[in-house]
Design a protein around this motif. Structure first.
Motif, PDB file in Angstrom:
ATOM      1  N   TYR A 125       1.267  -1.023   0.148  1.00 28.82           N
ATOM      2  CA  TYR A 125       0.436   0.071  -0.101  1.00 28.82           C
ATOM      3  C   TYR A 125       1.213   1.796   0.162  1.00 28.82           C
ATOM      4  O   TYR A 125       1.947   1.440   0.570  1.00 28.82           O
ATOM      5  CB  TYR A 125      -0.872  -0.283   1.369  1.00 28.82           C
ATOM      6  CG  TYR A 125      -2.085   1.151   1.583  1.00 28.82           C
ATOM      7  CD1 TYR A 125      -2.476   1.902   0.406  1.00 28.82           C
ATOM      8  CD2 TYR A 125      -1.205   2.136   2.397  1.00 28.82           C
ATOM      9  CE1 TYR A 125      -3.256   2.745   0.704  1.00 28.82           C
ATOM     10  CE2 TYR A 125      -1.668   3.451   2.811  1.00 28.82           C
ATOM     11  CZ  TYR A 125      -2.916   3.681   2.153  1.00 28.82           C
ATOM     12  OH  TYR A 125      -3.434   4.923   2.273  1.00 28.82           O
ATOM     13  N   SER A 128      -4.459   6.128  -0.450  1.00 30.40           N
ATOM     14  CA  SER A 128      -5.783   6.177  -0.221  1.00 30.40           C
ATOM     15  C   SER A 128      -6.540   7.848  -1.226  1.00 30.40           C
ATOM     16  O   SER A 128      -6.343   8.180  -0.620  1.00 30.40           O
ATOM     17  CB  SER A 128      -6.508   5.832   0.573  1.00 30.40           C
ATOM     18  OG  SER A 128      -6.117   4.047   0.926  1.00 30.40           O
ATOM     19  N   CYS A 129      -7.427   6.962  -2.277  1.00 34.85           N
ATOM     20  CA  CYS A 129      -8.269   8.479  -2.133  1.00 34.85           C
ATOM     21  C   CYS A 129     -10.093   7.863  -2.027  1.00 34.85           C
ATOM     22  O   CYS A 129     -10.084   6.571  -2.636  1.00 34.85           O
ATOM     23  CB  CYS A 129      -8.053   9.089  -3.655  1.00 34.85           C
ATOM     24  SG  CYS A 129      -8.709  10.510  -3.814  1.00 34.85           S
ATOM     25  N   TYR A 130     -10.367   8.192  -1.311  1.00 37.62           N
ATOM     26  CA  TYR A 130     -12.181   8.316  -1.856  1.00 37.62           C
ATOM     27  C   TYR A 130     -13.172   8.790  -2.333  1.00 37.62           C
ATOM     28  O   TYR A 130     -12.758   9.933  -3.399  1.00 37.62           O
ATOM     29  CB  TYR A 130     -12.813   8.378  -0.397  1.00 37.62           C
ATOM     30  CG  TYR A 130     -12.275   7.128   0.581  1.00 37.62           C
ATOM     31  CD1 TYR A 130     -12.753   6.027   1.265  1.00 37.62           C
ATOM     32  CD2 TYR A 130     -10.751   7.400   1.272  1.00 37.62           C
ATOM     33  CE1 TYR A 130     -12.764   4.822   1.659  1.00 37.62           C
ATOM     34  CE2 TYR A 130     -10.169   6.658   2.199  1.00 37.62           C
ATOM     35  CZ  TYR A 130     -10.771   5.162   2.163  1.00 37.62           C
ATOM     36  OH  TYR A 130     -10.774   4.253   3.405  1.00 37.62           O
ATOM     37  N   ASP A 164     -11.630  -0.927  -3.295  1.00 36.53           N
ATOM     38  CA  ASP A 164     -12.045  -1.615  -2.638  1.00 36.53           C
ATOM     39  C   ASP A 164     -11.476  -2.509  -2.615  1.00 36.53           C
ATOM     40  O   ASP A 164     -11.601  -3.509  -2.034  1.00 36.53           O
ATOM     41  CB  ASP A 164     -13.346  -2.089  -2.871  1.00 36.53           C
ATOM     42  CG  ASP A 164     -14.312  -0.958  -2.637  1.00 36.53           C
ATOM     43  OD1 ASP A 164     -13.686   0.259  -1.652  1.00 36.53           O
ATOM     44  OD2 ASP A 164     -15.406  -0.667  -3.222  1.00 36.53           O
ATOM     45  N   SER A 208     -19.317   4.569  -1.569  1.00 40.07           N
ATOM     46  CA  SER A 208     -18.612   5.664  -1.273  1.00 40.07           C
ATOM     47  C   SER A 208     -17.643   4.145  -1.610  1.00 40.07           C
ATOM     48  O   SER A 208     -17.128   2.764  -1.664  1.00 40.07           O
ATOM     49  CB  SER A 208     -17.976   5.331  -0.025  1.00 40.07           C
ATOM     50  OG  SER A 208     -16.877   5.501   0.693  1.00 40.07           O
ATOM     51  N   LYS A 209     -16.323   4.826  -2.755  1.00 42.14           N
ATOM     52  CA  LYS A 209     -15.377   3.760  -3.046  1.00 42.14           C
ATOM     53  C   LYS A 209     -13.453   3.979  -2.697  1.00 42.14           C
ATOM     54  O   LYS A 209     -13.779   4.973  -2.736  1.00 42.14           O
ATOM     55  CB  LYS A 209     -15.508   3.916  -4.418  1.00 42.14           C
ATOM     56  CG  LYS A 209     -17.156   3.448  -5.180  1.00 42.14           C
ATOM     57  CD  LYS A 209     -17.057   1.861  -5.011  1.00 42.14           C
ATOM     58  CE  LYS A 209     -18.543   1.774  -5.343  1.00 42.14           C
ATOM     59  NZ  LYS A 209     -18.780  -0.018  -5.229  1.00 42.14           N
ATOM     60  N   ARG A 210     -13.237   2.988  -2.410  1.00 41.44           N
ATOM     61  CA  ARG A 210     -12.081   3.482  -1.833  1.00 41.44           C
ATOM     62  C   ARG A 210     -10.907   3.207  -2.443  1.00 41.44           C
ATOM     63  O   ARG A 210     -10.700   1.801  -3.131  1.00 41.44           O
ATOM     64  CB  ARG A 210     -11.361   2.736  -0.521  1.00 41.44           C
ATOM     65  CG  ARG A 210     -10.077   2.625   0.149  1.00 41.44           C
ATOM     66  CD  ARG A 210     -10.158   1.834   1.009  1.00 41.44           C
ATOM     67  NE  ARG A 210      -9.880   0.484   1.010  1.00 41.44           N
ATOM     68  CZ  ARG A 210     -10.525  -0.619   0.596  1.00 41.44           C
ATOM     69  NH1 ARG A 210     -11.387  -0.640   1.238  1.00 41.44           N
ATOM     70  NH2 ARG A 210      -9.873  -1.804   0.771  1.00 41.44           N
ATOM     71  N   GLN A 212      -6.507   2.731  -4.505  1.00 41.09           N
ATOM     72  CA  GLN A 212      -5.766   2.860  -3.480  1.00 41.09           C
ATOM     73  C   GLN A 212      -4.772   2.693  -4.775  1.00 41.09           C
ATOM     74  O   GLN A 212      -4.490   1.658  -5.718  1.00 41.09           O
ATOM     75  CB  GLN A 212      -5.494   1.605  -2.281  1.00 41.09           C
ATOM     76  CG  GLN A 212      -6.221   1.763  -0.988  1.00 41.09           C
ATOM     77  CD  GLN A 212      -6.134   0.487  -0.409  1.00 41.09           C
ATOM     78  OE1 GLN A 212      -6.108  -0.814  -0.484  1.00 41.09           O
ATOM     79  NE2 GLN A 212      -6.421   0.824   0.763  1.00 41.09           N
TER      80      GLN A 212
END
Length: 727
Positions: A125, A128-130, A164, A208-210, A212
């Protein structure tokens, strides 16, 4: 004071509890009318209040100003609109409207930016951005902009996005890779982007989507992790945007990652060409072809040519042979090719292996369908056309194997499904002139198990020339140490009276290793390097060349402990080696290896690697062939190689001797036409004899001053309907 008179005052108006400071006024009159204060000067200015009083601007004392009520004036013009008042209370919800015909044009987007990300992470990792996705039927466009770096030699790392936790699978992963052949510490400004409809097995529904940004090793580099850096000394950003699907239909998926639930099953075809009579003298064009049906989108193809090659008829010219898929060169990983160059006109046929791994041809991924695989000949770039020949006086074969991406499964755990674990390192046009030491040809792998072995294979051009009697040795080291168990992995070139020859041609070095002088090869990171040095018994170091005008490659494969029963999912294989065989035997077995076959419906693949030479002749030919229990393979045909040399046109005063590394490899189903090999123990041997059409036996030497070895593998028998020469 009475009536109307001129008055100049500075006034403060007290209106209710508010104070208003008025400007100096000079006007004809001041009057009140029902609580209205009216100044009359160049138009009407009206203040309305319940009560009005006047005070002195200097002292604040009340002023008793005489006023006289005047006549009502005419109505003034309408004033400007006042400010908007506060909103009223929310009304009741209305009924639901009709469904929208398409996604909203006001889809969401987000940018996540870092002024100095400064991440030294080498794996996993990064950032991140949402985004809150509004629609079910939209896609996500994901972009990266920032600095990337690796610092290592012949290495590659891959940056990619997940949604995700899963990579995009439809239409393709969103990724980039950084590769370098030499150690450089260069920070590269990099942008990469793509659109995504599905991640893993899940469609990207609303919510909502994560997002990475992740980092991993490149495919084909065996799981080895290199020194990496992300986001140096400048702004980095991830931009995520919800976008409508493409107009005009669905984009077909191109799957490049192994899907969840995939179970490896071997799938390969051997295409057998007996003597290649029709095309053997072709100088330009296709000399062999076949059709192979690929079963999966996510897999790669390993293509191997085994057979004789030759070029003659010119001085200082070069001929190359290339594997093509659907008429295109392999572009991922590298072009699969070899070449022969010589400074003088020699007519020498020698066995040559050309091999490589490919997932993309002509820039297009190799999808699951039937593909045309061709082996083509032509002149090297910048060279005139030479007199070439392919496949003379021995069998030739193309072996095409469907190969999954390298898995990282503990091969000591026999309860897990078996999947090949490998690393492939191609080196294009990597010519190295050296007298000793490493050749700059390396490959790395993370070994998964303690009890497995490593199979190392080098294919590429090698040369030793410019000397009367000389010998040089090429050998593998693993983490700087030569293999000791079961034997070194090496090859030599020994030549006599070849000072004018100066010939570069394809060679193969292959062997299995379980341990080095540093100890057993337990699980962990290993780097295999190709080196060159003196032959035993020689005190002089000579100039060599490795990798001339062709693609060289190193493949590392992790082999589990061989299977002992037909119920095991592990491969069944055997390795036998002899150091310095130095055999001149003819028409009798030179070397043997026993193999226990555990499946009744299988074939066996036999590969012999070592040194071959025909000695003391100017016009001669000799043939080496594999036997199984004393008989040659007849289904589909012989596993053999030949050396033919015609030195009459070269005008040499004495015959020359050239001992070169060679590989003899093929798949055998039976030793009688149409027959099969049942379960049981077999003795696999190597024999030297005369070529077809020749009546004289010539001197040979097999296994000069190096390790000779058999590698035997049990393979599933191919289905003829899947392995047709013709489409």
């Amino acid at each position: 004071m009475s009536g109307f008179g001129l008055l100049r005052v500075t006034i403060i108006l007290l209106i209710g509890s508010c104070s208003v400071i008025a400007q100096d006024l000079t006007g004809p009159a001041i009057s009140t009318d029902g609580g209205n204060l009216k100044f009359i000067k160049a138009g009407n200015v009206v203040f309305e209040a319940d009560s009005v009083s006047f005070v002195s601007a200097s002292s604040g004392a009340p002023l008793a100003l005489p006023v006289q009520k005047g006549d009502p004036g005419l109505p003034g013009p309408a004033g400007p609109p006042g400010p908007t008042g506060p909103g009223g209370p929310m009304g009741p919800a209305g009924p639901q409207g009709p469904n929208s015909p398409g996604p909203s044009s006001a889809n969401s987007w987000n940018q996540c930016a870092w002024s100095a990300l400064e991440l030294p992470n080498d794996y996993g990792y990064l950032a991140s951005c949402y985004i809150n996705k509004k629609q079910n039927d939209t896609w996500l466009k994901i972009a990266w902009d920032g600095n990337l770096r690796i610092a290592c030699t012949y290495c590659c790392m891959r940056w990619y996005f997940t949604v995700d936790g899963d990579e995009c699978t439809d239409p393709a992963p969103i990724d980039t890779a950084v590769f370098q052949q030499q150690t450089l510490n260069i920070i590269r400004q990099t942008s990469f982007s793509g659109v995504c409809k599905r991640a893993g097995q899940r469609p990207l529904t609303a919510g909502s989507k994560r997002i990475q940004l992740m980092l991993m090793e490149c495919r084909g580099f065996g799981g080895y992790i290199y020194d990496s850096y992300t986001g140096f000394d400048s702004a980095s950003r991830i931009i995520v945007e919800e976008v409508p699907p493409p107009a005009g239909g669905v984009v077909p998926p191109v799957v490049t990652m192994t899907p969840p639930g995939y179970i490896y099953q071997p799938h390969l075809c051997q295409y057998f060409y007996y003597r290649l009579v029709q095309n053997q003298e072709r100088n330009v064009g296709t000399v062999a072809y076949a059709y192979f049906t690929k079963l999966h989108d996510h897999t790669l193809l390993r293509v191997t040519w085994e057979g004789n090659l030759r070029k003659k008829g010119c001085n200082g010219c070069c001929t190359q042979w290339v594997v093509k898929i659907d008429g295109e060169d392999c572009t991922g990983f590298e072009k699969i090719m070899t070449s022969i160059y010589s400074a003088t006109d020699f007519d020498v046929f020698e066995p040559t292996t050309v091999s490589g791994i490919c997932y993309e041809a002509g820039g297009i991924p190799i999808e699951a369908q039937q593909h045309l695989v061709t082996f083509e000949v032509g002149n090297c770039e910048g060279s005139r056309i030479a007199d070439a020949a392919t496949g003379f006086l021995s069998t030739s074969r193309l072996i095409v194997e469907e190969l999954p991406h390298s898995g990282y499964v503990d091969l000591d755990n026999t309860t897990l499904p078996y999947s090949p674990h490998w690393s492939f390192c191609p080196i294009p046009q990597a010519q190295t002139e050296a007298s000793a030491g490493t050749q700059g040809i390396t490959c790395s792998m993370n070994k998964s198990a303690d009890h497995s072995s490593l199979l190392l294979t080098f294919t590429g051009n090698m040369k030793l020339a410019g000397c009367q009697e000389c010998c040089m040795r090429w050998f593998f080291t693993i983490n700087g140490e030569e293999c000791t168990d079961p034997a070194p992995i090496d090859a030599v070139i020994y030549s006599v009276h070849t000072d004018q020859m100066n010939m570069h041609r394809g060679s193969t070095i292959q062997g299995v290793c379980r341990a080095t002088a540093g100890g057993t090869l337990v699980r962990g990171a290993y780097t295999a390097a190709l080196n060159v040095g003196r032959c035993p018994g020689f005190n002089t170091t000579f100039i060599t060349s490795t990798g001339y005008d062709s693609t060289s490659s190193v493949v590392i494969e992790e082999l589990p402990v061989p299977a002992v029963s037909s119920s095991a999912s592990r491969p069944n294989w055997q390795h036998c080696s002899v150091s310095s065989l130095n055999s001149s035997a003819v028409n009798t077995s030179i070397m043997n290896c026993s193999f226990d076959k555990i499946h009744s419906n299988s074939s066996i693949k036999v590969t012999w690697n070592g040194n071959l030479a025909v000695e003391n002749c100017t016009m001669c030919c000799m043939r080496w062939y594999v036997t199984i229990n004393g008989m040659e393979c007849r289904n589909p045909g012989p596993v053999d190689a030949a050396i033919k040399q015609d030195l009459i046109g070269a005008r040499l005063s004495v015959p020359f001797d050239l001992h070169s590394p060679a590989s003899i490899s093929g798949i055998c189903k039976g030793t009688i036409p149409g027959g099969t090999l049942d379960t049981g123990e077999y003795v696999v041997g190597l024999t030297a004899g005369i070529c077809d059409g020749y009546s004289q036996t010539f001197d040979v030497l097999t296994g000069y001053n190096s390790v000779s070895r058999f590698i035997i593998e049990e393979m599933p028998s191919q289905r003829e309907d899947e392995c047709a020469l013709f489409g």
